[in-house]
Design an enzyme around this catalytic site. Structure first.
Site, PDB file in Angstrom:
ATOM      1  N   ASP A 104       0.839  -1.201   0.000  1.00  0.00           N
ATOM      2  CA  ASP A 104       0.000   0.000   0.000  1.00  0.00           C
ATOM      3  C   ASP A 104       0.871   1.247   0.000  1.00  0.00           C
ATOM      4  O   ASP A 104       1.560   1.546   0.975  1.00  0.00           O
ATOM      5  CB  ASP A 104      -0.885   0.013   1.255  1.00  0.00           C
ATOM      6  CG  ASP A 104      -1.803   1.236   1.278  1.00  0.00           C
ATOM      7  OD1 ASP A 104      -2.874   1.179   0.653  1.00  0.00           O
ATOM      8  OD2 ASP A 104      -1.430   2.254   1.904  1.00  0.00           O
TER       9      ASP A 104
ATOM     10  N   HIS B  19      -7.749   9.541  -1.853  1.00  0.00           N
ATOM     11  CA  HIS B  19      -7.088   9.507  -0.548  1.00  0.00           C
ATOM     12  C   HIS B  19      -7.956  10.104   0.574  1.00  0.00           C
ATOM     13  O   HIS B  19      -7.997   9.569   1.681  1.00  0.00           O
ATOM     14  CB  HIS B  19      -5.741  10.242  -0.628  1.00  0.00           C
ATOM     15  CG  HIS B  19      -4.720   9.747   0.339  1.00  0.00           C
ATOM     16  ND1 HIS B  19      -3.393   9.616   0.030  1.00  0.00           N
ATOM     17  CD2 HIS B  19      -4.832   9.360   1.623  1.00  0.00           C
ATOM     18  CE1 HIS B  19      -2.735   9.165   1.089  1.00  0.00           C
ATOM     19  NE2 HIS B  19      -3.583   9.001   2.068  1.00  0.00           N
TER      20      HIS B  19
ATOM     21  N   LYS C 101      -2.791   5.807  -4.255  1.00  0.00           N
ATOM     22  CA  LYS C 101      -3.903   6.712  -3.969  1.00  0.00           C
ATOM     23  C   LYS C 101      -3.711   8.065  -4.648  1.00  0.00           C
ATOM     24  O   LYS C 101      -2.579   8.547  -4.746  1.00  0.00           O
ATOM     25  CB  LYS C 101      -4.025   6.940  -2.452  1.00  0.00           C
ATOM     26  CG  LYS C 101      -3.949   5.667  -1.631  1.00  0.00           C
ATOM     27  CD  LYS C 101      -4.130   5.902  -0.145  1.00  0.00           C
ATOM     28  CE  LYS C 101      -3.729   4.680   0.652  1.00  0.00           C
ATOM     29  NZ  LYS C 101      -2.288   4.581   0.931  1.00  0.00           N
TER      30      LYS C 101
ATOM     31  N   TYR D 240       3.021   9.878  -0.463  1.00  0.00           N
ATOM     32  CA  TYR D 240       4.107   9.301   0.332  1.00  0.00           C
ATOM     33  C   TYR D 240       5.470   9.578  -0.325  1.00  0.00           C
ATOM     34  O   TYR D 240       6.511   9.403   0.309  1.00  0.00           O
ATOM     35  CB  TYR D 240       3.948   7.786   0.533  1.00  0.00           C
ATOM     36  CG  TYR D 240       2.668   7.350   1.229  1.00  0.00           C
ATOM     37  CD1 TYR D 240       1.837   8.273   1.870  1.00  0.00           C
ATOM     38  CD2 TYR D 240       2.278   6.012   1.253  1.00  0.00           C
ATOM     39  CE1 TYR D 240       0.661   7.865   2.495  1.00  0.00           C
ATOM     40  CE2 TYR D 240       1.108   5.595   1.880  1.00  0.00           C
ATOM     41  CZ  TYR D 240       0.303   6.534   2.495  1.00  0.00           C
ATOM     42  OH  TYR D 240      -0.862   6.125   3.104  1.00  0.00           O
TER      43      TYR D 240
HETATM   44  P1  NAD Z   1       0.818   1.226  11.938  1.00  0.00           P
HETATM   45  O1  NAD Z   1      -0.351   1.107  12.831  1.00  0.00           O
HETATM   46  O2  NAD Z   1       1.040   0.224  10.875  1.00  0.00           O
HETATM   47  O3  NAD Z   1       2.088   1.364  12.879  1.00  0.00           O
HETATM   48  C1  NAD Z   1       3.378   1.396  12.362  1.00  0.00           C
HETATM   49  C2  NAD Z   1       4.368   1.641  13.481  1.00  0.00           C
HETATM   50  O4  NAD Z   1       4.156   0.695  14.528  1.00  0.00           O
HETATM   51  C3  NAD Z   1       5.804   1.440  13.027  1.00  0.00           C
HETATM   52  O5  NAD Z   1       6.340   2.618  12.528  1.00  0.00           O
HETATM   53  C4  NAD Z   1       6.482   0.992  14.322  1.00  0.00           C
HETATM   54  O6  NAD Z   1       6.804   2.113  15.109  1.00  0.00           O
HETATM   55  C5  NAD Z   1       5.392   0.232  15.033  1.00  0.00           C
HETATM   56  N1  NAD Z   1       5.460  -1.240  14.804  1.00  0.00           N
HETATM   57  C6  NAD Z   1       5.295  -1.904  13.632  1.00  0.00           C
HETATM   58  N2  NAD Z   1       5.376  -3.237  13.842  1.00  0.00           N
HETATM   59  C7  NAD Z   1       5.584  -3.408  15.168  1.00  0.00           C
HETATM   60  C8  NAD Z   1       5.749  -4.555  15.976  1.00  0.00           C
HETATM   61  N3  NAD Z   1       5.702  -5.777  15.457  1.00  0.00           N
HETATM   62  N4  NAD Z   1       5.955  -4.370  17.295  1.00  0.00           N
HETATM   63  C9  NAD Z   1       5.983  -3.126  17.841  1.00  0.00           C
HETATM   64  N5  NAD Z   1       5.829  -2.003  17.127  1.00  0.00           N
HETATM   65  C10 NAD Z   1       5.629  -2.143  15.788  1.00  0.00           C
HETATM   66  O7  NAD Z   1       0.750   2.726  11.350  1.00  0.00           O
HETATM   67  P2  NAD Z   1       0.835   3.442   9.931  1.00  0.00           P
HETATM   68  O8  NAD Z   1       2.150   3.306   9.280  1.00  0.00           O
HETATM   69  O9  NAD Z   1       0.301   4.808  10.187  1.00  0.00           O
HETATM   70  O10 NAD Z   1      -0.280   2.698   9.047  1.00  0.00           O
HETATM   71  C11 NAD Z   1       0.008   1.604   8.199  1.00  0.00           C
HETATM   72  C12 NAD Z   1      -0.199   1.975   6.758  1.00  0.00           C
HETATM   73  O11 NAD Z   1      -1.508   2.491   6.537  1.00  0.00           O
HETATM   74  C13 NAD Z   1       0.698   3.122   6.265  1.00  0.00           C
HETATM   75  O12 NAD Z   1       2.024   2.711   6.060  1.00  0.00           O
HETATM   76  C14 NAD Z   1      -0.032   3.521   5.004  1.00  0.00           C
HETATM   77  O13 NAD Z   1       0.248   2.601   3.958  1.00  0.00           O
HETATM   78  C15 NAD Z   1      -1.485   3.395   5.448  1.00  0.00           C
HETATM   79  N6  NAD Z   1      -2.070   4.697   5.879  1.00  0.00           N
HETATM   80  C16 NAD Z   1      -3.062   5.243   5.132  1.00  0.00           C
HETATM   81  C17 NAD Z   1      -3.657   6.443   5.494  1.00  0.00           C
HETATM   82  C18 NAD Z   1      -4.761   6.999   4.664  1.00  0.00           C
HETATM   83  O14 NAD Z   1      -5.150   8.167   4.872  1.00  0.00           O
HETATM   84  N7  NAD Z   1      -5.307   6.271   3.731  1.00  0.00           N
HETATM   85  C19 NAD Z   1      -3.224   7.124   6.647  1.00  0.00           C
HETATM   86  C20 NAD Z   1      -2.207   6.542   7.418  1.00  0.00           C
HETATM   87  C21 NAD Z   1      -1.648   5.324   7.030  1.00  0.00           C
END
Ligand code: NAD
Length: 268
Positions: free
Chosen positions: A32, A98, A62, A37
């Site tokens: 994704d 988005h 997106k 990004y």
């Molecule tokens: P997430 O909930 O996936 O959290 C990621 C963070 O959690 C990492 O940076 C790390 O600090 C921690 N983490 C990851 N694996 C872990 C583990 N096994 N143990 C402990 N900590 C851990 O948050 P995110 O990156 O905000 O969301 C995931 C994806 O969603 C993004 O990369 C993006 O692709 C998407 N996204 C989309 C939108 C949107 O508006 N459509 C907004 C935000 C994110």
């Protein structure tokens, strides 16, 4: 669409090739990304470098409907072409709007262009992100094309119960962004730690399993190889009713809390 994918928000373009490569090597088949990004090029290189057949991969990007005041068909088609070019792909599996930016009142015009993109086959499916129940109902009333997916903030602290009911009614798949609550306080909540200890799993695995068992698509992000692998390894255990109930209490009623922006007021 694989139920567990890999998100690359906040992965710099220069690191995206390596990180996406690691994720594909670990077994992820769904990636994704998004135009905003700034890592579609690196993501595309990671995909190409994996040597995996294109048809085994599910790639989402997106539309960043930001820089112009009001979006028209031509802006959308130009942005879509630019995304495909950066990714080095001739189609994506899923293309999303988005943010709805309801104050600009242009998502219907954007969706008309998405209908064209879907028709052309250059996106195998199209959908939306951060759409609210009223936005989804408006699309449903105005267009014969139902969004395949609505990608929204969703995790045990913000379970989106009402929105998920609307998705079920309209036939839209629910995809969770920030499924781990961005790795912040959610993972240290006692309810999560207790369920994790009971199953001999990590807090992140228990939260991802919570998503999987509810039929939600989740796209956790990590740049740490051990966590990338850990986050995919959630199919060998099962939460029972008691575990799910304990996790459900975290975001029940007035306790539900967003981490990210509110789509009602967020204008990119
Ligand atoms: P997430 O909930 O996936 O959290 C990621 C963070 O959690 C990492 O940076 C790390 O600090 C921690 N983490 C990851 N694996 C872990 C583990 N096994 N143990 C402990 N900590 C851990 O948050 P995110 O990156 O905000 O969301 C995931 C994806 O969603 C993004 O990369 C993006 O692709 C998407 N996204 C989309 C939108 C949107 O508006 N459509 C907004 C935000 C994110």
């Amino acid at each position: 669409m694989p139920q567990l994918g890999f998100g690359v928000w906040q992965v710099p373009d220069a690191d995206a090739e390596r990180t996406v490569g690691l994720a594909l090597e670990a077994g992820y088949r769904s990636i994704d990304t998004a135009s905003v990004y700034g890592n579609e090029a690196g993501t595309g290189k990671g995909i190409a470098g994996s040597g995996l057949p294109r048809e085994e991969l599910f790639v989402t990007t997106k539309l960043w409907n930001g820089p112009s005041e009001t979006w028209q068909r031509d802006n959308v088609l130009r942005e879509f072409d630019a995304s495909l070019e950066k990714l080095g792909l001739d189609y994506v599996d899923l293309y999303l709007i988005h943010w709805p930016r309801p104050m600009r009142d242009d998502y219907l015009a954007i969706w008309r262009a998405f209908e064209e993109i879907a028709e052309s086959g250059r996106a195998k499916a199209v959908g939306v992100s951060n759409f609210r129940p009223a936005d989804l109902r408006r699309l449903r009333a105005e267009s014969p094309l139902v969004p395949a997916v609505n990608q929204v903030e969703l995790h045990p602290l913000f379970p989106q119960t009402e929105l998920r009911a609307v998705h079920a009614e309209l036939g839209i798949a629910t995809e969770a962004w920030s499924p781990l609550g961005q790795g912040k306080e959610l993972l240290t909540r006692p309810a999560v730690e207790t369920v994790a200890a009971k199953h001999g799993r990590s807090a992140a695995q228990v939260v991802l399993r919570w998503h999987v068992q509810q039929g939600v698509i989740a796209i956790p992000k990590s740049v740490t190889p051990s966590r990338i692998a850990e986050n995919l390894d959630v199919f060998g255990f099962e939460l029972d009713g008691e575990d799910i109930a304990a996790l459900d209490t975290l975001g029940a009623g007035p306790d539900a809390r967003r981490i990210g922006p509110d789509p009602a007021v967020f204008d990119v």
